[in-house]
Every structure is written in structure tokens, then in C-alpha cells.
Design a protein around this motif. Structure first.
Motif, PDB file in Angstrom:
ATOM      1  N   THR A  14       0.693  -1.079  -0.001  1.00 17.97           N
ATOM      2  CA  THR A  14      -0.013  -0.078  -0.103  1.00 17.97           C
ATOM      3  C   THR A  14       0.874   1.278   0.181  1.00 17.97           C
ATOM      4  OG1 THR A  14      -0.167  -0.223   2.451  1.00 17.97           O
ATOM      5  CG2 THR A  14      -1.869  -0.886   1.370  1.00 17.97           C
ATOM      6  N   SER A  15       1.590   1.348  -1.125  1.00 18.39           N
ATOM      7  CA  SER A  15       2.284   2.566  -1.038  1.00 18.39           C
ATOM      8  C   SER A  15       1.916   3.522  -2.555  1.00 18.39           C
ATOM      9  CB  SER A  15       3.752   2.438  -1.328  1.00 18.39           C
ATOM     10  OG  SER A  15       4.112   1.367  -2.249  1.00 18.39           O
ATOM     11  N   GLY A  16       0.842   3.457  -3.082  1.00 18.60           N
ATOM     12  CA  GLY A  16       0.564   4.168  -4.144  1.00 18.60           C
ATOM     13  C   GLY A  16      -0.970   4.103  -4.582  1.00 18.60           C
ATOM     14  N   THR A  17      -1.395   4.795  -5.573  1.00 15.54           N
ATOM     15  CA  THR A  17      -2.684   4.615  -6.196  1.00 15.54           C
ATOM     16  C   THR A  17      -2.889   3.863  -7.370  1.00 15.54           C
ATOM     17  OG1 THR A  17      -2.778   6.923  -5.730  1.00 15.54           O
ATOM     18  CG2 THR A  17      -4.378   6.115  -7.192  1.00 15.54           C
ATOM     19  N   ARG A  59       0.736   9.376   3.136  1.00 18.94           N
ATOM     20  CA  ARG A  59       0.522   8.661   1.825  1.00 18.94           C
ATOM     21  C   ARG A  59       0.412   7.030   2.141  1.00 18.94           C
ATOM     22  NH1 ARG A  59       4.941   7.786  -2.637  1.00 18.94           N
ATOM     23  NH2 ARG A  59       4.098   6.450  -3.967  1.00 18.94           N
ATOM     24  N   SER A  63      -3.110   5.627   0.871  1.00 17.99           N
ATOM     25  CA  SER A  63      -3.045   4.301  -0.130  1.00 17.99           C
ATOM     26  C   SER A  63      -3.606   3.194   0.390  1.00 17.99           C
ATOM     27  CB  SER A  63      -1.539   4.143  -0.266  1.00 17.99           C
ATOM     28  OG  SER A  63      -1.365   2.832  -1.100  1.00 17.99           O
ATOM     29  N   GLU A  66      -7.447   3.831  -0.297  1.00 14.88           N
ATOM     30  CA  GLU A  66      -7.775   3.817  -1.701  1.00 14.88           C
ATOM     31  C   GLU A  66      -7.585   2.473  -2.313  1.00 14.88           C
ATOM     32  OE1 GLU A  66      -4.849   6.364  -3.792  1.00 14.88           O
ATOM     33  OE2 GLU A  66      -5.916   8.230  -3.077  1.00 14.88           O
ATOM     34  N   ILE A  67      -6.548   1.629  -1.905  1.00 19.28           N
ATOM     35  CA  ILE A  67      -6.625   0.029  -2.446  1.00 19.28           C
ATOM     36  C   ILE A  67      -7.657  -0.600  -1.848  1.00 19.28           C
ATOM     37  CG2 ILE A  67      -5.395  -1.998  -2.612  1.00 19.28           C
ATOM     38  CD1 ILE A  67      -2.760  -0.119  -2.622  1.00 19.28           C
ATOM     39  N   LYS A 209       4.500   2.632 -11.089  1.00 16.04           N
ATOM     40  CA  LYS A 209       4.545   4.000 -10.243  1.00 16.04           C
ATOM     41  C   LYS A 209       5.786   4.399 -10.105  1.00 16.04           C
ATOM     42  CE  LYS A 209       3.785   1.313  -6.075  1.00 16.04           C
ATOM     43  NZ  LYS A 209       2.698   0.571  -5.246  1.00 16.04           N
TER      44      LYS A 209
END
Ligand code: TRP
Length: 339
Positions: A14-17, A59, A63, A66-67, A209
């Protein structure tokens, strides 16, 4: 839980979109598998893994939300799938420690991510080859082994870059079983979907990413349109036949479209469709297909309490098993109760 089913487990860092590449390569096949009654899916947010590469709490938190919302918006069946956060299962880091004590340090020296960090340091002429390497990065494969072995997963869908980690998990499982003389762990198998690696990004390199060339899965309509227009094409004019097989735009379309739709687009390429026209068609197609899940996604983000509940329920199911397993492992290692 019945054991005739195949247990499929995978984690999402879980480090991005989430972007289109994640969807095609990982999310879509995982959600399809979650609807298969012969599969017992364990899907989790690898938020402890996120801490290795991202030390920005906002973040990481965003994330995770969002995930989770993405998977729910796309129809993950959480009655069948056990959907949880790694950080809600304290037995996982406990198991990581147990496994660390049987795992050879030399095995970790060979991990790709660690070796790449060392190679970068050597190339940069740094005195310390381990500069910038945390114990988290170094021990990353042991945490991943704990994720997998905790639930005795049979199959682990991953990207190609993760195969080595599954092999390490097998190695560690074998060593533990041998040392403590029992069949404590199932040997997991990596499953690599051909599509996982192929989706290209805006610039024609792999959509990732780390290259900053992604199309976020739930980009708002205007943004989606802008990004599709940015996809790199060549300088062929309208009327000139174009090759779909080397074309990122076509590839993105084909990843979503069905066989007939892809064949029809191929014909348009052969007939010399102009790039502007092709991009409009691809945008319209993506936008139409993503609209409903995008709306569900927005609604879910407005209701984090609901997401929290779903994840708590998943954690409860996962822990029911994890607490039993860890107790047996404690006993096996000489850490059992006195009475
Ligand atoms: N390391 C994986 C990745 O970056 C994510 C992950 C963590 C994972 N634990 C896992 C995947 C266990 C499969 C099984 O993609």
C-alpha cells in the motif's frame, strides 16, 4: 474451514494509487478468482511492507484506504474472500521472527531488491555497500514468507519480480519443517499471470509507479482523457496502416476489451485509423467501463467507516486461524504454556 479448496493468497503493497496495470495484472484476476467456489482467497493490504519504501504516513494511510476501496468497488466478494490488513494480524510479525531464526542470512543476501541496493551503492562508489539499506528491506522476504506460510497458501499470484520471494518462502518452510520435525507449513507455489508484466505505460515502458507513467484506474473523466491523449504513439498519418502489436494504446485497449472488440480495433488499425480518432475511441471505451466502479469507489471513499468494518471482519476471520497456528508453532519451538 474446508481444505479441499485451493487457497490463493496475495498481498498488495500500500504505497501508491492503483493504476490500469495493477487492475489488469493483479486486481481483475484476483477478483475473478474470488468468485470461484473452489478457491479460498486470502487477499490483504501489505501495509507493513509499505513501510519499507514509504515513510510518509499520510501517503501510507491514503494508499491503504484507496486500495481497499478499489477492490471493494470492483466487486471483490468478501463473503468468500478473506480481505484484511497485514497490520491487523499481530501474529504475522511474530511468525516473521520465528522464521528469521531459521532463515540463513546468506539467503537474504541473494534477494534481488537487496542486491540491487548494494549494486547501486557500489556503482556510486559508496564506502558502505549497505548504505541506505534498512533491516526492513533486508528482511522483506521473511515478512513475505510469514504472510504466506501463516495461512498455508497453496498458490500465490504475483508479478515476475516476486517469484524469488516465493522460492525463499518455500526454502524457509522446508527448513522449519525439517528443524522442528513436522509438517508445519505447506510449500507455496507462485502463479504468474502472463498479463501481469505486459501492460505498458504512457511512455511505452512497463506501467509502473516507479516510472511515473501510469494511468490511475479511477482518474476522473477529464484526467483520464488527458492521460489517454498522452499515450506515446508514432508519427504515422491517418490513412497509413498501423501495427497494433507494437502499440501501447492498442495494448491498453485490448487488456479491457473482449476478443471481438479487439479484433475490430485491429481492423481499424489496418485500415489506417488516425491516432486522434483511436485515442478518442479508447478513452470512450475505458470511460464507459470504468464509470460505474468509479462511482462506487468515490462513494466508498466518503465512507471510511464502512471500509474499516469490512477489514475488521476480514481480520477477525484471518486471526481465528492465525492465533491457532501461532500457538502450535510456539509449542513446537519450546514456547508453549507451562500448563
Ligand atoms: N511484495 C509484494 C509486492 O510488492 C506484496 C506482498 C507482500 C505479497 N506480501 C505478500 C504478495 C505475500 C504475495 C504474497 O508485490
Amino acid at each position: 474451514m474446508s481444505n479441499a479448496k485451493t487457497r490463493v493468497l496475495t498481498g498488495i503493497t500500500t504505497s501508491g494509487t492503483p493504476h490500469l496495470g495493477n487492475y489488469v495484472g493483479a486486481i481483475k484476476p484476483a477478483i475473478e478468482a474470488s468468485q470461484d467456489p473452489n478457491v479460498e482467497p486470502f487477499y490483504f493490504l501489505a501495509d507493513y511492507h509499505a513501510l519499507i519504501k514509504c515513510q510518509d504516513p499520510k501517503r501510507v494511510q491514503q494508499s491503504r484506504l484507496e486500495i481497499a476501496a478499489t477492490w471493494l468497488a470492483l466487486g471483490l466478494d468478501t463473503d468468500n474472500a478473506v480481505f484484511y490488513r497485514q497490520s491487523d494480524i499481530p501474529e504475522i510479525p511474530e511468525l516473521m521472527w520465528m522464521l528469521s531464526c531459521v532463515c540463513a542470512k546468506g539467503l537474504m543476501n541473494r534477494a534481488h531488491a537487496y542486491k540491487a541496493a548494494v549494486a547501486d551503492n557500489e556503482e556510486a562508489g559508496n564506502q558502505d555497500a549497505d548504505k541506505g539499506v534498512t533491516m526492513g528491506l533486508f528482511g522483506y522476504p521473511v515478512l513475505m514468507a510469514a504472510d504466506i506460510l501463516m495461512f498455508n497458501a497453496h498458490k500465490v499470484p504475483v508479478g515476475r519480480d516476486q517469484i524469488q520471494h516465493i522460492e525463499m518462502a518455500r526454502d524457509i518452510a522446508g527448513r522449519f519443517n525439517h528443524l522442528y520435525k513436522g509438517n508445519y507449513f505447506v510449500q507455496p507455489e507462485a502463479v504468474v499471470d502472463e498479463k501481469t508484466e505486459v501492460l505498458k505505460g504512457l511512455d511505452g515502458r512497463k506501467m509502473s509507479k516507479s516510472y511515473d507513467n501510469t494511468i490511475p484506474l479511477f482518474a476522473p473523466e477529464k484526467k483520464l482523457q488527458k492521460l489517454v491523449r498522452k499515450i506515446k504513439t508514432n508519427s504515422l498519418e491517418p490513412g497509413e496502416p498501423k501495427d497494433p502489436d507494437t502499440c501501447t494504446l492498442f495494448q491498453i485497449y485490448a487488456a479491457f476489451a473482449n476478443t471481438e472488440e479487439a479484433a475490430a480495433m485491429r481492423e481499424q488499425y489496418a485500415a489506417g485509423i488516425g491516432w486522434g480518432d483511436a485515442k478518442n475511441q479508447v478513452f470512450d471505451y475505458l470511460n464507459t467501463h470504468l464509470q460505474a466502479p468509479r462511482e462506487r469507489y468515490s462513494a466508498l471513499l466518503e465512507d471510511p467507516g464502512h471500509i474499516e468494518n469490512v477489514l475488521q471482519q476480514g481480520a477477525e476471520r484471518a486471526r481465528e486461524e492465525a492465533t491457532r497456528t501461532i500457538e502450535a508453532l510456539r509449542a513446537a519451538m519450546g514456547l508453549g504454556r507451562f500448563s
